[in-house]
Scaffold this active site. Structure first.
Site, PDB file in Angstrom:
ATOM      1  N   ILE A  12       0.811  -1.221   0.000  1.00  0.00           N
ATOM      2  CA  ILE A  12       0.000   0.000   0.000  1.00  0.00           C
ATOM      3  C   ILE A  12       0.847   1.275   0.000  1.00  0.00           C
ATOM      4  CG2 ILE A  12      -0.298   0.357   2.504  1.00  0.00           C
ATOM      5  CD1 ILE A  12      -3.351   0.602   1.917  1.00  0.00           C
ATOM      6  N   ASN A  25      -3.295   0.704  15.796  1.00  0.00           N
ATOM      7  CA  ASN A  25      -3.830   0.243  17.085  1.00  0.00           C
ATOM      8  C   ASN A  25      -4.186   1.469  17.912  1.00  0.00           C
ATOM      9  OD1 ASN A  25      -1.483   1.023  18.752  1.00  0.00           O
ATOM     10  ND2 ASN A  25      -0.436  -0.541  17.569  1.00  0.00           N
ATOM     11  N   VAL A  34       1.032  -3.567   8.254  1.00  0.00           N
ATOM     12  CA  VAL A  34       0.898  -2.393   7.391  1.00  0.00           C
ATOM     13  C   VAL A  34       1.217  -1.108   8.181  1.00  0.00           C
ATOM     14  CG1 VAL A  34      -1.612  -2.088   7.696  1.00  0.00           C
ATOM     15  CG2 VAL A  34      -0.548  -1.414   5.562  1.00  0.00           C
ATOM     16  N   ASP A  35       0.897  -1.095   9.451  1.00  0.00           N
ATOM     17  CA  ASP A  35       1.210   0.042  10.326  1.00  0.00           C
ATOM     18  C   ASP A  35       2.722   0.282  10.363  1.00  0.00           C
ATOM     19  OD1 ASP A  35       0.710   2.029  12.175  1.00  0.00           O
ATOM     20  OD2 ASP A  35       0.372   0.676  13.872  1.00  0.00           O
TER      21      ASP A  35
END
Ligand code: AR6
Length: 174
Positions: A12, A25, A34-35
């Site tokens: 992404i 979170n 992905v974070d």
């Protein structure tokens, strides 16, 4: 409506859009998946903005979303939403996942976003069943862009092949 939804398999952080949605979170201070990728590539500006939001409002509740700029990413904004952790399906998980998409769209619209990329929220570390999550994502995205002229493109970005195949089947039926 259907031609606004674009299914992509990949990372992404490599796709140029106005807004990238992050599966964050509640601490907003980063993590894995992905974070981790978004903060690693976006750089410290994103983290600093997240820290400010956390100081002001104590983080972000499950199902909610917050917006920051996008640092070094090819985007104007990152919309950080907090997906539900899958327990047993009896803890409001589906509704909370739907809220992630709805609240991300809400922020996108408020900020003039025309193109947006979503990851498969909650289907990694948070273990939401992938087929169920995909159904919720597609239905909610579909409802959000119907009769909505501002949003020109919604990318659903699948990192793994399993998710990609699930979405391909679902989107073919639209
Ligand atoms: N591009 C697109 N999708 C990705 C990428 C990437 N670069 N990397 C992973 N995915 P996850 P969650 C996919 O675990 O389940 C974090 O530690 C991945 O294959 O990133 O919502 C947060 O800080 C999966 O399909 O997010 C939270 O603590 C999807 O992204 C927690 O994990 C979501 O997996 C959130 O868990």
């Amino acid at each position: 409506m259907k031609n606004k939804i674009n299914l992509i398999q990949g990372d992404i952080t490599e796709i140029v859009v106005d807004a990238i949605v992050n599966a964050a979170n509640s601490s907003l201070l980063g993590g894995s998946g992905v974070d981790g990728a978004i903060h690693r590539i976006g750089g410290k500006k994103i983290l600093e903005e997240c820290q400010k939001i956390k100081a002001k409002q104590g983080g972000c509740k499950v199902g909610n979303a917050v917006i920051t700029t996008a640092g070094n990413l090819f985007a104007k904004y990152v919309i950080h939403t907090v997906g539900p952790r899958w327990i047993d399906g009896k803890h409001n998980e589906s509704e909370l996942l739907k809220q992630c998409y709805l609240n991300s769209f809400k922020l996108a619209l408020e900020n003039g976003v025309k193109s947006i990329s979503f990851p498969n929220i909650s289907t990694g570390v948070y273990k939401f069943p992938k087929d169920k999550a995909a159904e919720i994502a597609v239905n909610t995205i579909k409802n959000c862009i119907q009769n909505e002229i501002q949003i020109e493109k919604v990318n659903i970005v699948c990192y793994e092949n399993e998710n990609y195949q699930i979405y391909r089947t679902l989107l073919e039926k639209l």
